[in-house]
Write a protein that holds these residues in place. Structure first.
Motif, mmCIF file in Angstrom:
data_model
loop_
_atom_site.group_PDB
_atom_site.id
_atom_site.type_symbol
_atom_site.label_atom_id
_atom_site.label_comp_id
_atom_site.label_asym_id
_atom_site.label_seq_id
_atom_site.Cartn_x
_atom_site.Cartn_y
_atom_site.Cartn_z
ATOM 1 N N THR B 29 -36.887 -19.100 1.415
ATOM 2 C CA THR B 29 -35.878 -18.052 1.316
ATOM 3 C C THR B 29 -34.676 -18.625 0.586
ATOM 4 O OG1 THR B 29 -36.645 -17.122 3.391
ATOM 5 C CG2 THR B 29 -34.461 -16.444 2.629
ATOM 6 N N ASP B 30 -34.367 -18.045 -0.524
ATOM 7 C CA ASP B 30 -33.263 -18.544 -1.342
ATOM 8 C C ASP B 30 -31.948 -18.293 -0.610
ATOM 9 O OD1 ASP B 30 -31.387 -19.151 -3.224
ATOM 10 O OD2 ASP B 30 -32.274 -17.961 -4.826
ATOM 11 N N SER B 33 -29.290 -15.866 -2.449
ATOM 12 C CA SER B 33 -29.492 -14.465 -2.806
ATOM 13 C C SER B 33 -29.909 -13.696 -1.559
ATOM 14 C CB SER B 33 -30.561 -14.345 -3.894
ATOM 15 O OG SER B 33 -31.800 -14.778 -3.392
ATOM 16 N N PHE B 34 -30.124 -12.421 -1.716
ATOM 17 C CA PHE B 34 -30.502 -11.636 -0.547
ATOM 18 C C PHE B 34 -31.535 -10.594 -0.941
ATOM 19 C CE2 PHE B 34 -27.457 -8.682 -2.233
ATOM 20 C CZ PHE B 34 -26.454 -9.504 -2.716
ATOM 21 N N ALA B 35 -32.224 -10.108 0.069
ATOM 22 C CA ALA B 35 -33.335 -9.201 -0.188
ATOM 23 C C ALA B 35 -32.838 -7.774 -0.348
ATOM 24 C CB ALA B 35 -34.337 -9.291 0.954
ATOM 25 N N ILE B 36 -33.667 -6.959 -0.990
ATOM 26 C CA ILE B 36 -33.269 -5.588 -1.295
ATOM 27 C C ILE B 36 -32.909 -4.766 -0.054
ATOM 28 C CG2 ILE B 36 -34.123 -3.422 -2.268
ATOM 29 C CD1 ILE B 36 -35.483 -5.131 -4.393
ATOM 30 N N ILE B 39 -29.329 -4.715 0.756
ATOM 31 C CA ILE B 39 -28.445 -3.903 -0.095
ATOM 32 C C ILE B 39 -28.486 -2.452 0.377
ATOM 33 C CG2 ILE B 39 -27.916 -3.215 -2.447
ATOM 34 C CD1 ILE B 39 -29.661 -5.552 -3.385
#
Lengths: 1017, 522
Positions: B29-30, B33-36, B39
């Motif tokens: 898991t980066d 950044s974050f997952a859609i 958002i």
């Protein structure tokens, strides 16, 4: 200093152990090649643990009984077995083992095996001169021309940089096709560019996936195995080596010297092109924008102005190595200090490389403890930016107008009337142009890299048959880089620009390995090994930039107009379990089996395991059957391997990133949550044969590999809402042959001649990409010149560019103004970089204490496209642009006379135009016609020459020295033949799959000439 | 055998250990950044995605702006002429790489953001945010269809399809009006709601402001279809004006910039690749236009052509050979307002739609006899006044004098002809009045070349100097580029759809630079 060393030497003598004996056998071991005594030769009574090593004078003493067999072994030489007779003196002369058939080679996980039992192709590299003819950039360049099937291309970044190293052809669409480096059994995270050649004991190249199934997925591109020097078990040696080499560049562009700055035949002092009038020696206006530089200049040819940009590069390397130890502890210490100055002023490197390696045996040799630390600090100034980077000084140096005098352009700045220091350039503010001396002096960078490579290993021998090894190893590299661009550099933030980059990468491997050997009876033996590996790799960097500086040319973060930053991070973990074993029958037939399972963090969590395996068979026919007299050795081998591979971290979920300023940006790629691991299937067969009492040897290999199920992004219509999609697909096939011929045409006491020839030919073919996908454009670094495409049915590496428009009969069409009709897009195949074949011929001669060797490196076929030539042509700087300047140029007649060119009515072209119109139409930066600037990349070069002289032992014996050797070395001395105006081997960005065959403001090819002095105590 | 037993036990344990991959999911898991879903769940993140949609669809990043607008529409509408010899677009060459990036800068960068925000606002019932993204989508897509004509529009983001089809420009424009109707209704029903706040780089999420923007945009689109569907044009224009359009510069739609995400012009002016066009010099100097110093700077070399002025325009379409000699010092750069802040620039916000343009649109409508809330002449004068106020030049007296001026364009250099003969003072026949309105709108729109090129094509104004050279066999040096040719990446990734658009009725002509778009019917 010398006194201390001498004292040390005396102490060693004094401490030399005197052994108890039944019968003492003594003798001197010398090098059959030059008669010099060999220190550190292992002498062992066969079947016992009773052993010793020769001292610095090659002397040994060992207790043995009559009938015992003494085994003399030394790396790189043939092992000799000599039965003790009545004599108490046995002198041995160790001869070089060119074929290394009996050599013990280091294979996977540092396990030593008899070469004859190997079922796959491995080639040992002659490392004897590696610390003499030192490569100027990446240590791996020492292998150029020496290894069949190995292609090395060097970076254009000056005295530092990493090469692109590919074995048996490119195979990975989106990943790396480069070989994996293994040092002392441990995979590195990075390359070997900064290792010291003085520390190297041996190098073996494992060419196929077959050889590498045990190193894990990354070794599917083959592996380069390096063993570093270890201490001795009996004797202390101290060696010094110092090398001084001088590098000179060779610019091969064919410049004209008849016309200077201007356009349409009219002089213009602000022109970047050389389309002005013919040189007439008149006085012309000074080009300088400086109000203080106004004297007129002679309008004459400055034929050396580009050459003047170079200096002689100087490289100095000093090394001290100490090898010491006893039966229980062996210690190696090495320190190398290097200072390099490039052929461009300011491009400099200083490196310190310290190694300490200790091998320790304890508790009746039940426990073996080894540890190594190699610390390397490299400080590099002004790493050359490459390609079209405006900070690449060669981009501007090559483009010097033909009348610009060196002494004038060297004045790179001036003080303007408003007091600002500005660039002294003939066309101020021009798109992408600069005074090269400004770039050299005012676009600067410096970086410091600290790298630690080390391991600690513990081996427990339960008994003669069973052992357990546990080991942890790390390769940690940190780099801090600063870039400083002064005010008035083109496209640079106002008042100057200051960037910093901090990067850290770590590769950490922890292993265990159980080994069990069993000799069932005289005919059968087997070993079985079970091991595991846990690998963690992490990379991160932080980059800071600014929107300009507040105070001009003060390079500090606090002076940034607006500080901006970028960050990157990635991490992956792979756990593995594996087993491998070998069954041997009558020491002549060997069966190898391996099996490995990997669990990778980069794959979908519930489907993250992949398995792979290999099997191989080796048969030493000459040990099974009686061979005809000329055949002294014959072995057949075959193997098959299938290696899996994972993908990059974070490739399976679509994410979004924050963008400075309060934005959120979606990633452009639609991931594939259903990834299958990649696979490379590799098959090879080989023959090792020696004839005429081993005077002639042939090692021949046929291989075929298919890389399938590759993971790569495919461009999709972005109207879907994403622009790339990850797919599993591809079948890239490479097949080819490798042949190594070794021979000793002459072998006498005083004179010997050894020759080794290697040849390789690789054919690649794209068998499949993905469903409904017949063509794929590889990452091109956004070149205006060409793109690199994979097309089903074609070989890897086809380059496409603009070309001439042709009619049905293949005749080129001309426009009404006399310029060629040119295709709109990069849709014309201009060639393929990959050579038809590669070859190397190495000869070494010895006469008494004098030795000479030279290596000729051949590449045949393939093309290179040159953006530099395209731009120099549109600048009017090349000799070819002097034809038809008066308006008498006829395309297809006095230029490109080899082409049939016709007008729109089909008649032969006779439209006259002028050279400037013609060459600016087809050359230049933004839309060059690649077809016109592609050259045959074939060349033959004198890769390496060494001429060495060892002082004879009769002279040395009276001195404290053990040996003194002086060697003249030369690398890349000259082209025996070269069809291109550039060196096709120097590439812009070795990390790109598509960098092959493309020249863009690369530095000139360089030759090195130097002197190496070695002496030891 | 005891030892073998121990070994197998040991290996059993090791197997368990090695296959112990509990932290793998976390490892992969980066952290940056974050997952859609994150958002979609957060209005704050939706707003930041909206901000990115706004900035990217206006080609906010400098190089994207350069290769999509500055080197095409800005040059073709003759705001600027290029001085870099390798920049072929001024010789009417549609450079393929740039055009590909122009297409992808919208479809790859901006479109995914639009789809994301549209879907997320709909899923979360954010009616105002949903209306805002709909309006913005129309704003973004009309720019793209005005470049190419038929484009993928109605089915974008539909991953159930094998390929995304092209829509005809007619269908796209007609659906724009419908989409604006929907958005306006949503806003009217939720005038007390604020969406995205700081994530909206134009109005801070104020629905009332978005209403007038939607109406003003409708007016622009209505005039665009005037020649191809006068009935639709009139009804949409009158609907827009009735509902309330921009009246003052306070209403103007900008995308705000900051120190990191800057006005792209402000960066690319540093690169020294373009200068004032000869057409600009002829008109601005002829009219003694007070906006001249706001738009351009005197040439470094001063009055090099002896025409008595230090402002020097360059004829478009210079040959490569002539550009071997640097034209930068001898011609006018942009004014310092558009330069780097270190050189006195102000890093202005990116103009989307202004009140001055709206007055000129109304003036043109009034010329047609439509109910635009004033006469053509009144609205023309208001357009000029609003533009002068926007540029902060002159006072009421001097502006009135300018509006009444009978000055006409002059020769840009000794021996040349003036580019046109119309005065500022409104008059003459309807065609001349149209020329005056569009010429003044062209001046007011500066530096929005995207819109200026569309209106040049639609109306043929302002008159232009012929280029020195065209290297395009379809478009002569004295003609106008009519559209962009489809980009090669579409032929690679969406071949069937783009072929259908070319061969079917959507484009209604060859895929060339001289094929007129659907609304280009004058």
């Amino acid at each position: 200093m010398m006194k201390k060393i001498f004292m040390f030497f005396v102490l060693i003598i004094w401490a030399y152990p005197v052994l108890a004996q039944d019968k003492m056998v003594t003798g001197v071991v010398t090098d059959a090649n030059d008669g010099v005594p060999l220190p550190g030769v292992n002498v062992l009574v066969q079947g016992t643990t009773n052993g010793t090593q020769t001292d610095f004078d090659g002397n040994y003493t060992i207790s043995a009984s009559e009938g015992d067999v003494l085994v003399f072994s030394y790396i790189g030489t043939k092992t000799q077995n000599i039965t003790v007779g009545t004599s108490n003196t046995i002198d041995v002369s160790m001869s070089e083992d060119a074929s290394q058939l009996d050599e013990v080679v280091v294979t996977a996980l540092g396990i030593k095996r008899q070469k004859k039992s190997l079922t796959y192709a491995t080639q040992g590299v002659d490392t004897k001169s590696i610390d003499e003819a030192r490569p100027q950039q990446d240590l791996v360049n020492s292998l150029q021309g020496k290894v069949a099937g190995l292609s090395i291309q060097t970076s254009g970044s000056g005295v530092s940089g990493s090469s692109k190293v590919v074995l048996r052809g490119n195979r990975s669409i989106a990943g790396s096709s480069q070989a994996l480096y293994i040092v002392d059994g441990v995979p590195l995270g990075g390359d070997i560019s900064n290792l010291s050649p003085d520390d190297i004991a041996s190098i073996n190249v494992l060419k196929g996936a077959n050889a590498a199934a045990l190193y894990g997925a990354r070794a599917n591109n083959g592996a380069i195995l390096i063993t570093t020097k270890t201490g001795t078990s009996d004797v202390t040696t101290i060696d010094f080596s110092t090398t001084l080499t001088a590098d000179t560049g060779n610019i091969m562009f064919n410049y004209q010297n008849d016309y200077g700055q201007g356009s349409a035949g009219i002089f213009n002092s602000t022109s970047t092109g050389s389309w002005g009038p013919r040189f007439d020696g008149s006085s012309v206006a000074n080009w300088s924008p400086s109000p203080d530089i106004t004297q007129s200049l002679p309008y004459t040819s400055q034929s050396n102005n580009v050459n003047d940009f170079m200096q002689t590069g100087i490289n100095i390397a000093n090394n001290i190595s100490i090898r010491t130890g006893n039966e229980k502890v062996r210690t190696f210490f090495g320190y190398t200090n290097e200072n390099r100055e490039g052929i461009v002023a300011g491009n400099e490197l200083a490196r310190h490389n310290v190694t300490l390696k200790i091998d320790n045996k304890m508790y009746d040799d039940k426990i073996e403890l080894s540890a190594k630390v190699n610390y390397i600090r490299t400080e590099t100034d002004n790493i050359l930016d490459t390609g079209e980077a405006f900070t690449n000084p060669w981009r501007h140096a090559y483009r010097l107008p033909r009348n610009i005098r060196t002494s004038d352009s060297e004045v790179f700045e001036y003080i303007a009337t408003d007091g600002n220091v500005l660039q002294n350039y003939w066309k101020p503010g021009d798109n992408g142009g600069a005074n090269p001396y400004w770039t050299l002096n005012r676009n600067q960078n410096e970086s410091v890299n600290d790298r630690v490579i080390g391991y600690a290993s513990l081996k427990y021998n339960f008994n003669d048959k069973l052992s357990l090894m546990v080991r942890t190893a790390v390769d940690n590299s940190t780099t801090f880089r600063e870039d400083r661009d002064y005010n008035d550099s083109y496209i640079v933030a106002d008042n100057g620009d200051y960037e910093t980059t901090n990067s850290i990468s770590i590769e950490w491997n922890s292993d265990f390995l159980f080994s069990y050997n069993e000799e069932i009876n005289d005919d059968f033996n087997f070993n079985i090994n079970l091991g595991g590996n846990s690998r963690m790799a992490e990379n991160k960097y932080i980059f800071t930039d600014n929107q300009g500086l507040n105070a001009p040319n003060i390079f500090a973060i606090s002076n940034a107009l607006t500080l901006t930053a970028e960050q990157d991070f990635n991490k992956e973990k792979v756990n593995s379990l594996y087993t491998f074993g070998q069954v041997g029958f009558k020491d002549a037939l060997f069966l190898d089996l391996t099996y490995r399972s990997d669990w990778s963090s980069t794959l979908p969590f519930d489907n993250n395991r992949f398995d792979y395996y290999s099997a191989g068979l080796s048969a030493v026919i000459s040990d099974m059957f009686t061979m005809p007299e000329p055949i002294s050795f014959l072995k057949l081998r075959g193997s098959y391997a299938e290696v899996g591979n994972d993908t990059n971290p974070y490739a399976i979920f679509r994410t979004a990133n924050t963008v400075a300023g309060g934005f959120v940006q979606l990633e452009a790629s639609q991931p594939n949550t259903d990834l299958k691991p990649e696979r490379t299937q590799s098959l090879e067969f080989g023959v090792d044969a020696r004839f005429f009492n081993n005077r002639l040897g042939l090692d021949f290999t046929y291989y075929k590999s298919n890389s399938i199920d590759q993971l790569f992004p495919v461009s999709v219509d972005p109207a879907f809402g994403f622009s790339t999609r990850f797919v599993n697909g591809g079948d890239i096939q490479n097949k080819g042959i490798e042949a190594i011929l070794t021979g000793t045409p002459v072998q006498t006491n005083d004179f010997s001649w050894n020759v080794s020839v290697n040849f390789s030919k690789n054919d690649s073919e794209v068998l499949r990409l993905a469903n409904n996908l017949e063509s794929l454009v590889l990452e091109t670094g956004n070149s205006f010149f060409r793109q690199f495409e994979l097309n089903v049915g074609d070989p890897w590496g086809n380059m496409y560019s603009r070309g001439f428009v042709r009619d049905d009969e293949g005749r080129v069409l001309v426009n009404d103004d006399g310029t060629p009709q040119v295709t709109d897009g990069k849709d014309v195949l201009i060639g393929n970089y990959n050579p038809d074949w590669l070859g190397g011929i190495s000869n070494s001669f010895r006469y008494k204490n004098l030795s000479l060797s030279f290596l000729i490196d051949i590449r045949q076929g393939g093309v290179v496209g040159s953006l530099t030539n395209a731009i120099l042509a549109s600048d009017g700087a090349l000799q070819s642009t002097t034809i038809g300047r008066d308006g008498t140029l006829v395309f297809g007649d006095n230029v490109f006379g080899n082409l049939a060119v016709v007008k729109s009515d089909g008649s032969t072209n006779d439209i006259q135009t002028d050279a400037e119109t013609f060459w600016t139409a087809i050359g230049g930066r933004n839309a060059p016609v690649g077809e016109a600037f592609v050259e045959d990349a074939s060349n033959i070069r004198m890769r390496e020459i060494t001429l060495g002289y060892s002082l004879p032992s009769t002279l040395i014996d009276k001195t404290p020295f053990r040996n003194i050797k002086l060697t003249l070395v030369g690398r890349n001395l000259f082209f025996i033949s070269n069809n291109a105006s550039v060196d096709p081997e120097v590439i812009t960005d070795p990390s790109l799959a598509s960098s092959d065959g493309y020249e863009s403001f690369s530095p000139p090819t360089t030759r090195s000439l130097g002197l190496n002095l070695k002496f030891g105590f | 055998m005891k030892i073998m037993k121990n070994i197998s036990l040991f290996f059993g344990m090791v197997m368990l250990l090695a296959s112990c991959t509990d932290d793998f999911e976390e490892t992969n898991t980066d952290p940056l950044s974050f997952a859609i879903p994150a958002i979609e769940d957060s209005e704050l993140l939706q707003g930041q995605a909206f901000a990115q949609a706004q900035y990217t669809s206006m080609m906010g990043l400098h190089w994207r702006f350069q290769i999509s607008q500055n080197l095409f529409s800005d040059i073709w509408c003759q705001y600027f002429a290029t001085t870099a010899s390798g920049f072929d677009s001024d010789r009417y060459v549609q450079v393929g790489n740039w055009a590909d990036l122009a297409w992808s800068s919208f479809y790859e960068e901006s479109l995914p953001q639009i789809i994301l925000v549209e879907d997320a606002t709909e899923a979360t019932g954010n009616a105002v945010g949903n209306a805002m993204i709909k309006i913005w989508k129309v704003n973004a897509f009309h720019r793209i269809t005005d470049y190419w004509g038929p484009i993928p529009y109605s089915e974008v983001g539909n991953t159930d399809l094998e390929a995304i089809p092209y829509d005809s420009q007619e269908d796209i424009y007609r659906s724009f009006f419908v989409t604006l109707d929907e958005a306006v209704a949503q806003l009217n029903a939720n005038l007390d709601q604020v969406a995205f706040t700081s994530g909206d780089r134009t109005y801070g999420g104020d629905p009332a402001k978005w209403l007038t923007f939607a109406n003003s945009l409708r007016l622009r689109l209505a005039l665009r279809v005037k020649y191809v569907d006068p009935v639709l044009a009139q009804s949409e224009a009158e609907k827009a004006v009735n509902a309330g359009v921009f009246l003052s510069n306070d209403d103007n739609a900008y995308v705000s910039v900051d120190e990191i995400n800057r006005n792209p012009l402000e960066t690319i002016t540093d690169w020294g690749e373009f200068r004032m066009s000869a057409t600009m010099e002829s008109i601005l100097e002829g009219y003694e236009d007070p906006r001249l110093p706001q738009y351009f700077a005197p040439a470094v070399d001063g009055d090099s052509d002896g025409d008595g002025s230090g402002y020097e325009g360059l004829l478009n379409g210079q040959t490569k050979v002539s550009l071997e000699t640097s034209k930068n010092a001898s011609h006018s750069d942009l004014s310092s307002l558009y330069k780097d802040t270190a050189l006195g620039g102000v890093n202005p916000p990116i103009e989307v739609l202004t009140a001055a343009e709206v007055y000129f649109l109304r003036a043109e409508g009034a010329l047609e006899g439509w109910a635009m809330g004033g006469s053509a002449e009144e609205l023309y004068a208001l357009g000029i006044t609003t533009s002068m106020e926007q540029r902060e030049v002159g006072d009421a007296t001097s502006i009135a004098a300018y509006i009444a001026s009978t000055n006409t364009p002059i020769a840009f250099e000794v021996g040349a002809e003036p580019v046109a003969d119309i005065p500022v003072a409104f008059g003459g026949d309807a065609e001349m009045q149209l020329e005056q309105i569009i010429t003044q709108k062209w001046l007011a729109l500066y530096p929005n070349g995207w819109e200026a090129w569309a209106e040049l094509r639609r109306t043929g104004y302002p008159k232009q100097y012929a280029r020195v050279q065209s290297e395009n066999s379809d478009v002569a040096a004295d003609e106008i580029m009519r559209r962009m040719v489809y980009v090669s990446s579409q032929f690679d990734t969406n071949f069937e759809s783009v072929s259908t658009a070319i061969n079917g009725t959507e484009l209604n002509g060859a895929d060339n630079n001289n094929t007129k778009l659907w609304w280009d019917k004058k």
